[in-house]
Design a protein around this motif. Sequence first.
Motif, PDB file in Angstrom:
ATOM      1  N   LYS A  50       0.804  -1.221   0.000  1.00  0.00           N
ATOM      2  CA  LYS A  50       0.000   0.000   0.000  1.00  0.00           C
ATOM      3  C   LYS A  50       0.838   1.272   0.000  1.00  0.00           C
ATOM      4  CE  LYS A  50      -4.123  -1.868   0.550  1.00  0.00           C
ATOM      5  NZ  LYS A  50      -5.028  -1.944  -0.519  1.00  0.00           N
ATOM      6  N   ARG A  51       1.769   1.402   0.916  1.00  0.00           N
ATOM      7  CA  ARG A  51       2.512   2.645   1.099  1.00  0.00           C
ATOM      8  C   ARG A  51       3.979   2.492   0.729  1.00  0.00           C
ATOM      9  NH1 ARG A  51      -0.299   7.240   1.378  1.00  0.00           N
ATOM     10  NH2 ARG A  51      -1.935   7.143   2.906  1.00  0.00           N
ATOM     11  N   LYS A  52       4.533   3.564   0.177  1.00  0.00           N
ATOM     12  CA  LYS A  52       5.946   3.584  -0.178  1.00  0.00           C
ATOM     13  C   LYS A  52       6.518   4.927   0.261  1.00  0.00           C
ATOM     14  CE  LYS A  52       4.855   0.923  -4.198  1.00  0.00           C
ATOM     15  NZ  LYS A  52       4.445   1.017  -5.563  1.00  0.00           N
ATOM     16  N   VAL A  53       7.758   4.918   0.702  1.00  0.00           N
ATOM     17  CA  VAL A  53       8.473   6.153   1.005  1.00  0.00           C
ATOM     18  C   VAL A  53       9.591   6.278  -0.021  1.00  0.00           C
ATOM     19  CG1 VAL A  53       9.892   7.388   2.683  1.00  0.00           C
ATOM     20  CG2 VAL A  53       7.934   6.039   3.469  1.00  0.00           C
ATOM     21  N   VAL A  54       9.639   7.416  -0.701  1.00  0.00           N
ATOM     22  CA  VAL A  54      10.669   7.661  -1.695  1.00  0.00           C
ATOM     23  C   VAL A  54      11.626   8.695  -1.105  1.00  0.00           C
ATOM     24  CG1 VAL A  54      11.154   8.457  -4.040  1.00  0.00           C
ATOM     25  CG2 VAL A  54       9.056   7.167  -3.557  1.00  0.00           C
ATOM     26  N   VAL A  55      12.918   8.363  -1.113  1.00  0.00           N
ATOM     27  CA  VAL A  55      13.952   9.223  -0.543  1.00  0.00           C
ATOM     28  C   VAL A  55      14.986   9.494  -1.632  1.00  0.00           C
ATOM     29  CG1 VAL A  55      15.735   9.386   1.234  1.00  0.00           C
ATOM     30  CG2 VAL A  55      13.626   8.110   1.708  1.00  0.00           C
ATOM     31  N   PHE A  56      15.252  10.792  -1.908  1.00  0.00           N
ATOM     32  CA  PHE A  56      16.360  11.048  -2.828  1.00  0.00           C
ATOM     33  C   PHE A  56      17.101  12.322  -2.465  1.00  0.00           C
ATOM     34  CE2 PHE A  56      12.534  12.259  -5.098  1.00  0.00           C
ATOM     35  CZ  PHE A  56      12.822  13.310  -5.945  1.00  0.00           C
ATOM     36  N   PRO A  57      18.437  12.209  -2.480  1.00  0.00           N
ATOM     37  CA  PRO A  57      19.326  13.299  -2.087  1.00  0.00           C
ATOM     38  C   PRO A  57      19.289  14.479  -3.066  1.00  0.00           C
ATOM     39  CG  PRO A  57      20.471  11.185  -2.031  1.00  0.00           C
ATOM     40  CD  PRO A  57      19.172  10.974  -2.743  1.00  0.00           C
ATOM     41  N   PRO A  58      19.837  15.618  -2.654  1.00  0.00           N
ATOM     42  CA  PRO A  58      19.892  16.786  -3.533  1.00  0.00           C
ATOM     43  C   PRO A  58      20.582  16.453  -4.856  1.00  0.00           C
ATOM     44  CG  PRO A  58      20.667  17.342  -1.327  1.00  0.00           C
ATOM     45  CD  PRO A  58      20.484  15.862  -1.370  1.00  0.00           C
TER      46      PRO A  58
END
Length: 100
Positions: free
Chosen positions: A26-34
Amino acid sequence: MAHSDSRTVIITLPDDMVCELRFGDKRKVVVFPPGCETGWHKASKGYEMRALTTCNLTRYSKDGKKLPGVKMKPGDKIKRKAGIAHNVVNDSDDVAVLLK
């Protein structure tokens, strides 16, 4: 590299890598650096993303055209229709974290 105990997982990634964490289906966390980008992709279904951090995102259309930037603060959301090819760049000075 990953480390975990019974309830916590710590993952160390290179500074130029986007990470998508999935919690069930159901849920996803997307993380991306500068300065990082998602890479060209298109979703098979429409979706909504909510900012968990303050971030500035620049989107590009399939033909490489720069679209209007999106300045987000925690709680702001954006929607994406299915089937639209795009690339997103984090133009923030900090890591962008979004809930999908």
